[in-house]
Design an enzyme around this catalytic site. Structure first.
Site, PDB file in Angstrom:
ATOM      1  N   GLY A  47     -59.997  63.340 119.506  1.00  0.00           N
ATOM      2  CA  GLY A  47     -61.213  63.974 118.957  1.00  0.00           C
ATOM      3  C   GLY A  47     -61.068  64.586 117.579  1.00  0.00           C
ATOM      4  O   GLY A  47     -62.023  64.590 116.798  1.00  0.00           O
ATOM      5  N   GLU A 102     -58.098  71.171 116.233  1.00  0.00           N
ATOM      6  CA  GLU A 102     -58.845  70.652 117.387  1.00  0.00           C
ATOM      7  C   GLU A 102     -60.307  70.452 117.030  1.00  0.00           C
ATOM      8  O   GLU A 102     -60.833  71.108 116.137  1.00  0.00           O
ATOM      9  CB  GLU A 102     -58.726  71.636 118.567  1.00  0.00           C
ATOM     10  CG  GLU A 102     -57.911  71.097 119.730  1.00  0.00           C
ATOM     11  CD  GLU A 102     -58.543  69.908 120.470  1.00  0.00           C
ATOM     12  OE1 GLU A 102     -59.163  69.025 119.839  1.00  0.00           O
ATOM     13  OE2 GLU A 102     -58.395  69.878 121.688  1.00  0.00           O
ATOM     14  N   ASP A 103     -60.940  69.546 117.745  1.00  0.00           N
ATOM     15  CA  ASP A 103     -62.354  69.289 117.509  1.00  0.00           C
ATOM     16  C   ASP A 103     -63.238  70.394 118.081  1.00  0.00           C
ATOM     17  O   ASP A 103     -64.141  70.883 117.427  1.00  0.00           O
ATOM     18  CB  ASP A 103     -62.762  67.922 118.100  1.00  0.00           C
ATOM     19  CG  ASP A 103     -62.296  67.724 119.542  1.00  0.00           C
ATOM     20  OD1 ASP A 103     -61.681  68.634 120.140  1.00  0.00           O
ATOM     21  OD2 ASP A 103     -62.550  66.628 120.092  1.00  0.00           O
ATOM     22  N   ASP A 106     -63.591  74.975 124.215  1.00  0.00           N
ATOM     23  CA  ASP A 106     -64.569  75.309 125.257  1.00  0.00           C
ATOM     24  C   ASP A 106     -63.986  76.488 126.042  1.00  0.00           C
ATOM     25  O   ASP A 106     -64.169  77.635 125.670  1.00  0.00           O
ATOM     26  CB  ASP A 106     -64.800  74.046 126.098  1.00  0.00           C
ATOM     27  CG  ASP A 106     -65.915  74.201 127.113  1.00  0.00           C
ATOM     28  OD1 ASP A 106     -66.364  75.317 127.353  1.00  0.00           O
ATOM     29  OD2 ASP A 106     -66.338  73.172 127.685  1.00  0.00           O
ATOM     30  N   LYS A 134     -67.492  76.464 121.498  1.00  0.00           N
ATOM     31  CA  LYS A 134     -68.674  76.422 122.361  1.00  0.00           C
ATOM     32  C   LYS A 134     -68.957  77.820 122.896  1.00  0.00           C
ATOM     33  O   LYS A 134     -68.059  78.468 123.444  1.00  0.00           O
ATOM     34  CB  LYS A 134     -68.408  75.457 123.521  1.00  0.00           C
ATOM     35  CG  LYS A 134     -69.677  74.857 124.090  1.00  0.00           C
ATOM     36  CD  LYS A 134     -69.365  73.930 125.239  1.00  0.00           C
ATOM     37  CE  LYS A 134     -69.316  72.480 124.811  1.00  0.00           C
ATOM     38  NZ  LYS A 134     -69.382  71.560 125.967  1.00  0.00           N
ATOM     39  N   PHE A 156     -73.489  69.349 125.946  1.00  0.00           N
ATOM     40  CA  PHE A 156     -72.481  68.337 125.664  1.00  0.00           C
ATOM     41  C   PHE A 156     -72.644  67.870 124.223  1.00  0.00           C
ATOM     42  O   PHE A 156     -73.695  67.362 123.837  1.00  0.00           O
ATOM     43  CB  PHE A 156     -72.513  67.171 126.654  1.00  0.00           C
ATOM     44  CG  PHE A 156     -71.162  66.506 126.710  1.00  0.00           C
ATOM     45  CD1 PHE A 156     -70.191  66.989 127.575  1.00  0.00           C
ATOM     46  CD2 PHE A 156     -70.841  65.467 125.849  1.00  0.00           C
ATOM     47  CE1 PHE A 156     -68.914  66.432 127.579  1.00  0.00           C
ATOM     48  CE2 PHE A 156     -69.572  64.911 125.853  1.00  0.00           C
ATOM     49  CZ  PHE A 156     -68.612  65.389 126.721  1.00  0.00           C
ATOM     50  N   ASP A 163     -66.573  62.647 121.727  1.00  0.00           N
ATOM     51  CA  ASP A 163     -67.074  61.493 122.462  1.00  0.00           C
ATOM     52  C   ASP A 163     -67.692  61.888 123.793  1.00  0.00           C
ATOM     53  O   ASP A 163     -67.471  62.962 124.323  1.00  0.00           O
ATOM     54  CB  ASP A 163     -65.910  60.540 122.775  1.00  0.00           C
ATOM     55  CG  ASP A 163     -64.988  61.114 123.853  1.00  0.00           C
ATOM     56  OD1 ASP A 163     -64.560  62.272 123.697  1.00  0.00           O
ATOM     57  OD2 ASP A 163     -64.727  60.425 124.853  1.00  0.00           O
ATOM     58  N   ARG A 169     -68.047  58.766 118.887  1.00  0.00           N
ATOM     59  CA  ARG A 169     -67.111  59.422 117.968  1.00  0.00           C
ATOM     60  C   ARG A 169     -67.441  59.103 116.516  1.00  0.00           C
ATOM     61  O   ARG A 169     -67.115  59.861 115.611  1.00  0.00           O
ATOM     62  CB  ARG A 169     -65.667  58.953 118.234  1.00  0.00           C
ATOM     63  CG  ARG A 169     -65.064  59.428 119.541  1.00  0.00           C
ATOM     64  CD  ARG A 169     -63.555  59.182 119.526  1.00  0.00           C
ATOM     65  NE  ARG A 169     -62.945  59.210 120.838  1.00  0.00           N
ATOM     66  CZ  ARG A 169     -62.524  60.316 121.464  1.00  0.00           C
ATOM     67  NH1 ARG A 169     -62.675  61.488 120.892  1.00  0.00           N
ATOM     68  NH2 ARG A 169     -61.969  60.240 122.649  1.00  0.00           N
TER      69      ARG A 169
HETATM   70  P1  XMP Z   1     -61.114  73.476 126.829  1.00  0.00           P
HETATM   71  O1  XMP Z   1     -62.036  73.909 127.944  1.00  0.00           O
HETATM   72  O2  XMP Z   1     -59.717  73.253 127.282  1.00  0.00           O
HETATM   73  O3  XMP Z   1     -61.711  72.058 126.419  1.00  0.00           O
HETATM   74  O4  XMP Z   1     -61.221  74.407 125.627  1.00  0.00           O
HETATM   75  C1  XMP Z   1     -61.420  71.487 125.218  1.00  0.00           C
HETATM   76  C2  XMP Z   1     -61.456  69.987 125.333  1.00  0.00           C
HETATM   77  O5  XMP Z   1     -62.540  69.549 126.166  1.00  0.00           O
HETATM   78  C3  XMP Z   1     -63.282  68.540 125.519  1.00  0.00           C
HETATM   79  N1  XMP Z   1     -64.660  69.014 125.361  1.00  0.00           N
HETATM   80  C4  XMP Z   1     -65.653  68.306 124.819  1.00  0.00           C
HETATM   81  N2  XMP Z   1     -65.682  67.062 124.310  1.00  0.00           N
HETATM   82  N3  XMP Z   1     -67.983  67.310 123.868  1.00  0.00           N
HETATM   83  C5  XMP Z   1     -66.857  66.580 123.825  1.00  0.00           C
HETATM   84  O6  XMP Z   1     -66.905  65.467 123.343  1.00  0.00           O
HETATM   85  C6  XMP Z   1     -68.043  68.553 124.368  1.00  0.00           C
HETATM   86  O7  XMP Z   1     -69.107  69.187 124.381  1.00  0.00           O
HETATM   87  C7  XMP Z   1     -66.804  69.077 124.876  1.00  0.00           C
HETATM   88  N4  XMP Z   1     -66.472  70.278 125.419  1.00  0.00           N
HETATM   89  C8  XMP Z   1     -65.158  70.191 125.716  1.00  0.00           C
HETATM   90  C9  XMP Z   1     -62.584  68.259 124.233  1.00  0.00           C
HETATM   91  O8  XMP Z   1     -61.796  67.109 124.406  1.00  0.00           O
HETATM   92  C10 XMP Z   1     -61.683  69.408 123.964  1.00  0.00           C
HETATM   93  O9  XMP Z   1     -60.446  69.017 123.407  1.00  0.00           O
HETATM   94 MG    MG Z   2     -60.199  66.834 122.405  1.00  0.00          MG
END
Ligand code: XMP
Ligand code: MG
Length: 185
Positions: A47, A102-103, A106, A134, A156, A163, A169
């Site tokens: 990502g 990181e992208d 969450d 997020k 989402f 993705d 992506r």
């Molecule tokens: P955590 O909860 O560990 O999650 O902070 C981070 C990873 O979860 C994926 N992620 C998303 N990917 N749209 C996405 O495409 C989203 O809204 C989303 N929310 C979480 C992402 O891979 C990230 O590294």
């Molecule tokens: Mg990711």
């Protein structure tokens, strides 16, 4: 030229122009903070690739880049915090200043695992640059990134490297994926 919106996207949160401005600001901050440190920028596959490609060109100090690939053991959208390293760094980080890119953050579980893992290798420092954070009600992320691009609602999110099932992506903007798309199947 107006950006053509993908039919599966309900709303564009950040246009290409918005993204460019955010990335420039983050690059300037990092360049000032790491002017004489030659940091190792670690992009988390897949990502963060699009963001990292832009961010590194907004960094004006010497730097190096490496990649890690991780996969979360959790099923579905929510990460469990148990992370498997699919591809590790090729670079030794002992004594180095590391910036994990990181992208999206969450719960922060994925990143807090990575930070702990890299810290165990005795780097000089480990910081996180997250393009998106997020905003989830009743949820305090497991880590606080030093650099944050923008906040997004608890939806989402796709595009600019993000993705759903490996799609979207390549969208040049950040958008909200219509719930109908991931709820069917
Ligand atoms: P955590 O909860 O560990 O999650 O902070 C981070 C990873 O979860 C994926 N992620 C998303 N990917 N749209 C996405 O495409 C989203 O809204 C989303 N929310 C979480 C992402 O891979 C990230 O590294
Ligand atoms: Mg990711």
């Amino acid at each position: 030229m107006a950006t053509e919106m993908h039919p599966d996207v309900s709303e564009i949160l950040f246009s290409e122009e918005d993204i460019q401005g955010i990335v420039r600001r983050m690059g300037a901050q990092i360049s000032a903070d790491y002017a004489d440190k030659n940091p190792l920028v670690v992009a988390v596959l897949r990502g963060a690739v699009v963001f990292t490609a832009d961010l590194m060109r907004a960094i004006t100090c010497p730097m190096a880049i490496d990649f890690m690939a991780v996969s979360s053991y959790g099923e579905g959208f929510k990460s469990s915090g148990v992370v498997r390293i699919v591809k590790d760094l090729d670079t030794k980080i002992e004594g180095r200043d590391v910036i994990i890119v990181e992208d999206i953050l969450d719960s922060g579980l994925t990143l807090s695992y990575l930070v702990r893992l890299l810290e165990s290798r005795n780097p000089a420092s480990v910081e996180v640059a997250a393009f998106l954070v997020k905003d989830v009600a009743d949820n305090t992320p497991a880590i606080t990134p030093r650099y944050v691009g923008a906040h997004v609602p608890d939806e989402f999110i796709v595009g600019y490297g993000l993705d759903f099932a490996e799609r979207y992506r390549n969208l040049p903007y950040i958008g909200i994926l219509r719930p109908e798309v991931y709820k069917k199947k």
